[in-house]
Design a protein around this motif. Structure first.
Motif, PDB file in Angstrom:
ATOM      1  N   PRO A   6      71.426  24.486 -76.232  1.00  0.00           N
ATOM      2  CA  PRO A   6      71.794  24.506 -74.811  1.00  0.00           C
ATOM      3  C   PRO A   6      71.441  23.234 -74.047  1.00  0.00           C
ATOM      4  O   PRO A   6      72.142  22.857 -73.123  1.00  0.00           O
ATOM      5  N   GLY A   7      70.380  22.552 -74.429  1.00  0.00           N
ATOM      6  CA  GLY A   7      69.999  21.336 -73.731  1.00  0.00           C
ATOM      7  C   GLY A   7      70.755  20.110 -74.202  1.00  0.00           C
ATOM      8  O   GLY A   7      70.609  19.027 -73.658  1.00  0.00           O
ATOM      9  N   ASN A   8      71.563  20.269 -75.223  1.00  0.00           N
ATOM     10  CA  ASN A   8      72.284  19.143 -75.816  1.00  0.00           C
ATOM     11  C   ASN A   8      73.688  19.075 -75.221  1.00  0.00           C
ATOM     12  O   ASN A   8      74.677  19.374 -75.868  1.00  0.00           O
ATOM     13  N   LEU A   9      73.760  18.676 -73.967  1.00  0.00           N
ATOM     14  CA  LEU A   9      75.039  18.614 -73.270  1.00  0.00           C
ATOM     15  C   LEU A   9      75.943  17.582 -73.922  1.00  0.00           C
ATOM     16  O   LEU A   9      75.489  16.543 -74.385  1.00  0.00           O
ATOM     17  N   GLY A  10      77.213  17.874 -73.991  1.00  0.00           N
ATOM     18  CA  GLY A  10      78.167  16.949 -74.582  1.00  0.00           C
ATOM     19  C   GLY A  10      78.483  17.242 -76.029  1.00  0.00           C
ATOM     20  O   GLY A  10      79.429  16.706 -76.561  1.00  0.00           O
ATOM     21  N   CYS A  11      77.707  18.092 -76.666  1.00  0.00           N
ATOM     22  CA  CYS A  11      78.005  18.512 -78.038  1.00  0.00           C
ATOM     23  C   CYS A  11      78.687  19.872 -77.939  1.00  0.00           C
ATOM     24  O   CYS A  11      78.080  20.863 -77.552  1.00  0.00           O
ATOM     25  N   GLN A  12      79.970  19.896 -78.261  1.00  0.00           N
ATOM     26  CA  GLN A  12      80.745  21.125 -78.121  1.00  0.00           C
ATOM     27  C   GLN A  12      80.415  22.138 -79.209  1.00  0.00           C
ATOM     28  O   GLN A  12      80.336  23.329 -78.949  1.00  0.00           O
ATOM     29  N   ALA A  13      80.281  21.673 -80.437  1.00  0.00           N
ATOM     30  CA  ALA A  13      80.004  22.582 -81.550  1.00  0.00           C
ATOM     31  C   ALA A  13      79.712  21.783 -82.803  1.00  0.00           C
ATOM     32  O   ALA A  13      79.977  20.582 -82.856  1.00  0.00           O
ATOM     33  N   TYR A  14      79.150  22.465 -83.774  1.00  0.00           N
ATOM     34  CA  TYR A  14      79.019  21.861 -85.095  1.00  0.00           C
ATOM     35  C   TYR A  14      79.286  22.921 -86.149  1.00  0.00           C
ATOM     36  O   TYR A  14      79.072  24.106 -85.921  1.00  0.00           O
ATOM     37  N   ALA A  39      77.902  10.980 -75.387  1.00  0.00           N
ATOM     38  CA  ALA A  39      77.279  12.252 -75.757  1.00  0.00           C
ATOM     39  C   ALA A  39      76.700  12.185 -77.169  1.00  0.00           C
ATOM     40  O   ALA A  39      75.613  12.705 -77.422  1.00  0.00           O
ATOM     41  N   LEU A  40      77.407  11.530 -78.071  1.00  0.00           N
ATOM     42  CA  LEU A  40      76.900  11.357 -79.435  1.00  0.00           C
ATOM     43  C   LEU A  40      75.617  10.532 -79.432  1.00  0.00           C
ATOM     44  O   LEU A  40      74.626  10.894 -80.073  1.00  0.00           O
ATOM     45  N   LYS A  41      75.609   9.450 -78.687  1.00  0.00           N
ATOM     46  CA  LYS A  41      74.407   8.600 -78.608  1.00  0.00           C
ATOM     47  C   LYS A  41      73.240   9.365 -77.998  1.00  0.00           C
ATOM     48  O   LYS A  41      72.102   9.243 -78.449  1.00  0.00           O
ATOM     49  N   ALA A  42      73.507  10.151 -76.966  1.00  0.00           N
ATOM     50  CA  ALA A  42      72.451  10.922 -76.308  1.00  0.00           C
ATOM     51  C   ALA A  42      71.848  11.960 -77.252  1.00  0.00           C
ATOM     52  O   ALA A  42      70.665  12.283 -77.165  1.00  0.00           O
ATOM     53  N   HIS A  43      72.661  12.472 -78.172  1.00  0.00           N
ATOM     54  CA  HIS A  43      72.200  13.470 -79.139  1.00  0.00           C
ATOM     55  C   HIS A  43      70.972  12.966 -79.899  1.00  0.00           C
ATOM     56  O   HIS A  43      70.031  13.718 -80.126  1.00  0.00           O
ATOM     57  N   PHE A 100      66.327  16.940 -82.101  1.00  0.00           N
ATOM     58  CA  PHE A 100      66.946  16.118 -83.145  1.00  0.00           C
ATOM     59  C   PHE A 100      65.870  15.321 -83.878  1.00  0.00           C
ATOM     60  O   PHE A 100      65.837  15.276 -85.100  1.00  0.00           O
ATOM     61  N   THR A 101      64.978  14.723 -83.117  1.00  0.00           N
ATOM     62  CA  THR A 101      63.897  13.953 -83.735  1.00  0.00           C
ATOM     63  C   THR A 101      62.997  14.871 -84.560  1.00  0.00           C
ATOM     64  O   THR A 101      62.663  14.556 -85.700  1.00  0.00           O
ATOM     65  N   LYS A 102      62.638  16.002 -84.006  1.00  0.00           N
ATOM     66  CA  LYS A 102      61.712  16.922 -84.678  1.00  0.00           C
ATOM     67  C   LYS A 102      62.282  17.459 -85.988  1.00  0.00           C
ATOM     68  O   LYS A 102      61.602  17.474 -87.007  1.00  0.00           O
ATOM     69  N   TYR A 103      63.537  17.899 -85.969  1.00  0.00           N
ATOM     70  CA  TYR A 103      64.092  18.559 -87.144  1.00  0.00           C
ATOM     71  C   TYR A 103      64.893  17.626 -88.048  1.00  0.00           C
ATOM     72  O   TYR A 103      64.715  17.629 -89.261  1.00  0.00           O
ATOM     73  N   ARG A 158      72.334  10.335 -97.492  1.00  0.00           N
ATOM     74  CA  ARG A 158      72.763  10.650 -96.134  1.00  0.00           C
ATOM     75  C   ARG A 158      73.756   9.587 -95.699  1.00  0.00           C
ATOM     76  O   ARG A 158      73.495   8.394 -95.817  1.00  0.00           O
ATOM     77  N   SER A 159      74.895  10.032 -95.216  1.00  0.00           N
ATOM     78  CA  SER A 159      75.887   9.103 -94.693  1.00  0.00           C
ATOM     79  C   SER A 159      76.602   9.786 -93.533  1.00  0.00           C
ATOM     80  O   SER A 159      76.534  11.001 -93.376  1.00  0.00           O
ATOM     81  N   HIS A 160      77.270   8.975 -92.731  1.00  0.00           N
ATOM     82  CA  HIS A 160      78.037   9.557 -91.638  1.00  0.00           C
ATOM     83  C   HIS A 160      79.280   8.714 -91.380  1.00  0.00           C
ATOM     84  O   HIS A 160      79.317   7.541 -91.698  1.00  0.00           O
ATOM     85  N   GLU A 161      80.262   9.382 -90.834  1.00  0.00           N
ATOM     86  CA  GLU A 161      81.520   8.726 -90.472  1.00  0.00           C
ATOM     87  C   GLU A 161      81.907   9.190 -89.079  1.00  0.00           C
ATOM     88  O   GLU A 161      81.744  10.350 -88.743  1.00  0.00           O
ATOM     89  N   LEU A 162      82.426   8.270 -88.298  1.00  0.00           N
ATOM     90  CA  LEU A 162      82.954   8.628 -86.991  1.00  0.00           C
ATOM     91  C   LEU A 162      84.467   8.742 -87.108  1.00  0.00           C
ATOM     92  O   LEU A 162      85.123   7.860 -87.652  1.00  0.00           O
ATOM     93  N   THR A 163      85.003   9.825 -86.627  1.00  0.00           N
ATOM     94  CA  THR A 163      86.446  10.047 -86.655  1.00  0.00           C
ATOM     95  C   THR A 163      86.896  10.465 -85.265  1.00  0.00           C
ATOM     96  O   THR A 163      86.077  10.745 -84.394  1.00  0.00           O
ATOM     97  N   ALA A 164      88.182  10.547 -85.077  1.00  0.00           N
ATOM     98  CA  ALA A 164      88.750  10.990 -83.809  1.00  0.00           C
ATOM     99  C   ALA A 164      89.561  12.256 -84.033  1.00  0.00           C
ATOM    100  O   ALA A 164      90.246  12.395 -85.038  1.00  0.00           O
TER     101      ALA A 164
END
Length: 78
Positions: free
Chosen positions: A12-20, A43-47, A53-56, A68-74
C-alpha cells in the motif's frame, strides 16, 4: 496456483506500482520471474527507495540468488 493468488497488489505504501506477478518455471522450480507494472519510470525508481524493498529484496533475497537480471519493457496499447 489460481490466477487471483498469483497476481498481487503492490504494498500500500508503494505508490505507482500497479501490480506484480510472480511466475515459477514448472521444469525448474527454483527459477522465479517477477513481472512488475509501474505507472512510469519515476515510480520504478522510487520503488528502490522503499524500506520494505531494501529489507526484503536487497538485504534478504538478493544475496541468496544464483543469478539476477532485469529488463525494462513497455506495455503495448492495442
Amino acid at each position: 496456483m489460481p490466477h487471483d493468488h498469483a497476481v498481487r497488489r503492490a504494498h500500500p505504501g508503494n505508490l505507482g506500482c500497479q501490480a506484480y506477478v510472480v511466475h515459477q518455471d514448472p521444469e525448474q522450480p527454483m527459477v522465479l520471474r517477477f513481472f512488475e507494472i509501474y505507472d512510469d519510470e519515476d515510480a520504478l525508481k522510487a520503488h528502490g527507495d522503499y524500506p520494505h524493498f531494501t529489507k526484503y529484496a536487497v538485504d534478504k533475497a538478493a544475496p541468496a540468488l544464483a543469478d539476477r537480471s532485469h529488463e525494462l519493457t513497455a506495455v503495448l496499447d492495442f
